[in-house]
Design an enzyme around this catalytic site. Structure first.
Site, PDB file in Angstrom:
ATOM      1  N   GLY A 128       7.639  51.405  31.613  1.00 42.25           N
ATOM      2  CA  GLY A 128       7.487  50.057  30.851  1.00 42.25           C
ATOM      3  C   GLY A 128       7.774  50.060  29.568  1.00 42.25           C
ATOM      4  O   GLY A 128       7.480  49.175  28.847  1.00 42.25           O
ATOM      5  N   LYS A 161       3.538  57.601  44.442  1.00 44.31           N
ATOM      6  CA  LYS A 161       3.760  58.069  42.917  1.00 44.31           C
ATOM      7  C   LYS A 161       3.388  59.415  42.803  1.00 44.31           C
ATOM      8  O   LYS A 161       3.688  60.430  41.851  1.00 44.31           O
ATOM      9  CB  LYS A 161       2.661  57.419  41.913  1.00 44.31           C
ATOM     10  CG  LYS A 161       3.144  55.841  41.816  1.00 44.31           C
ATOM     11  CD  LYS A 161       4.364  55.626  41.394  1.00 44.31           C
ATOM     12  CE  LYS A 161       4.977  54.150  41.082  1.00 44.31           C
ATOM     13  NZ  LYS A 161       3.998  53.114  41.256  1.00 44.31           N
ATOM     14  N   GLU A 165       1.199  54.357  24.645  1.00 41.79           N
ATOM     15  CA  GLU A 165       0.023  54.804  25.686  1.00 41.79           C
ATOM     16  C   GLU A 165      -0.331  56.272  25.541  1.00 41.79           C
ATOM     17  O   GLU A 165      -1.466  56.721  25.826  1.00 41.79           O
ATOM     18  CB  GLU A 165       1.166  54.989  27.147  1.00 41.79           C
ATOM     19  CG  GLU A 165       1.200  53.488  27.587  1.00 41.79           C
ATOM     20  CD  GLU A 165       1.926  53.476  28.761  1.00 41.79           C
ATOM     21  OE1 GLU A 165       2.043  52.411  29.625  1.00 41.79           O
ATOM     22  OE2 GLU A 165       2.910  54.457  28.913  1.00 41.79           O
ATOM     23  N   ASP A 213      -4.803  54.022  32.952  1.00 37.36           N
ATOM     24  CA  ASP A 213      -3.500  53.565  32.853  1.00 37.36           C
ATOM     25  C   ASP A 213      -2.367  53.975  34.284  1.00 37.36           C
ATOM     26  O   ASP A 213      -3.074  54.619  35.030  1.00 37.36           O
ATOM     27  CB  ASP A 213      -2.536  54.289  31.810  1.00 37.36           C
ATOM     28  CG  ASP A 213      -1.717  53.572  31.335  1.00 37.36           C
ATOM     29  OD1 ASP A 213      -0.896  52.550  31.971  1.00 37.36           O
ATOM     30  OD2 ASP A 213      -0.847  54.002  30.151  1.00 37.36           O
ATOM     31  N   THR A 252       0.675  48.369  37.677  1.00 35.14           N
ATOM     32  CA  THR A 252      -0.321  48.793  38.182  1.00 35.14           C
ATOM     33  C   THR A 252      -1.590  48.523  37.207  1.00 35.14           C
ATOM     34  O   THR A 252      -2.692  47.980  37.651  1.00 35.14           O
ATOM     35  CB  THR A 252      -0.524  50.058  38.732  1.00 35.14           C
ATOM     36  OG1 THR A 252       0.614  50.532  39.540  1.00 35.14           O
ATOM     37  CG2 THR A 252      -1.572  50.583  39.280  1.00 35.14           C
ATOM     38  N   ALA A 284       1.257  55.326  36.294  1.00 36.59           N
ATOM     39  CA  ALA A 284       2.015  56.485  35.917  1.00 36.59           C
ATOM     40  C   ALA A 284       3.158  56.153  36.849  1.00 36.59           C
ATOM     41  O   ALA A 284       3.226  55.552  38.085  1.00 36.59           O
ATOM     42  CB  ALA A 284       1.401  57.922  36.284  1.00 36.59           C
TER      43      ALA A 284
END
Length: 261
Positions: free
Chosen positions: A105, A129, A111, A89, A36, A91
């Site tokens: 990942g 998610k 992160e 970012d 993503t 999730a």
């Protein structure tokens, strides 16, 4: 001819597009890792090229750094950038309080460092998610290679005392070898099914010798941009309690259709 985006890819693309609009000239931006986040990096690269947007990107992995350079984003280290304006970012899971599970990942350590060095963290995610309780996605824990089996035993003993449904931990593999993070560590995936008290678990896991960091992001995320397969986008601001709804048109499919997941 470009291939039509799947619903899941369209959801990711519209979330990334909406979040990229929040980045302003001169910002120092933490760039996340994962499928993503890659959509976001591509979109920011489009803005750098087409709008002459000038930003500094702080990547959270070598893979993100490579992609950012490829699309024309100026890449700097966190030490060079100092404090960041925003980190954007993905999730693996998020709940109603914007607590997260991250690390699918294998970049959870960088992160979390980058996200906590930012004025705000924005998560971009597809609607799938969102969960009522964290834990269906295995919780990643980064551990040093030395004595990792002992560390795993200590973690599993700890889990017996926690409000979770599962207590097993498995070493993440990359083909026949253990997965190695950018920092040279291994990843243990905790199969918990449901986490009753994420805040408590996040604190006690990091007290175990050999544990470097865990993938529970508590009180770090400020906003979440949720994309849907039909182009709808929902922006939730946890601090203000506001929700914004929008819909992005079909032109965004063509913008992102060349991105391979």
């Amino acid at each position: 001819m470009t291939a039509e985006l799947s619903p899941i890819d369209r959801a990711k693309s519209v979330a990334a597009y909406r979040a990229a609009e929040m980045v302003e000239e001169g910002m120092r931006v933490g760039l996340g890792t994962g499928s993503t986040a890659a959509w976001l990096v591509r979109r920011l690269g489009e803005r750098v090229r087409d709008e002459d947007l000038r930003i500094k990107g702080v990547p959270t992995s070598t893979a993100t750094a490579q992609l950012a350079r490829e699309v024309g984003i100026e890449v700097v280290s966190l030490d060079q950038a100092g404090w960041l304006d925003v980190t954007i970012d993905g999730a693996d899971e998020f709940d109603g309080e914007l607590n997260l599970i991250k690390g699918g990942g294998a970049a959870l350590l960088q992160e979390k460092i980058v996200a906590t060095a930012s004025d705000q963290m924005i998560v971009i995610a597809d609607a799938g998610k969102e969960v009522e309780a964290l834990g269906a996605f295995p919780l990643p824990v980064e551990v040093i290679p030395f004595g990792w089996q002992t560390t795993r035993t200590l973690i599993e003993e700890l889990l017996d005392t926690m409000d979770v449904l599962g207590t097993s931990a498995t070493l993440r593999m990359n083909n026949e070898a253990p997965t190695v993070t950018d920092e040279g560590n291994h990843i243990l995936d905790l199969h918990l099914q449901r986490i009753g008290n994420p805040r408590q678990l996040a604190l006690v896991l990091n007290q175990i010798p050999g544990v470097v960091e865990n993938g529970l992001f508590i009180d770090i995320c400020d906003k979440v941009v949720i994309g849907h397969g039909d182009g709808r986008v929902e922006l939730r601001d946890f601090n203000s309690g506001t929700i914004e709804l929008d819909r992005l048109g079909d032109e965004h499919d063509n913008l992102f259709s060349d991105l391979a997941d």
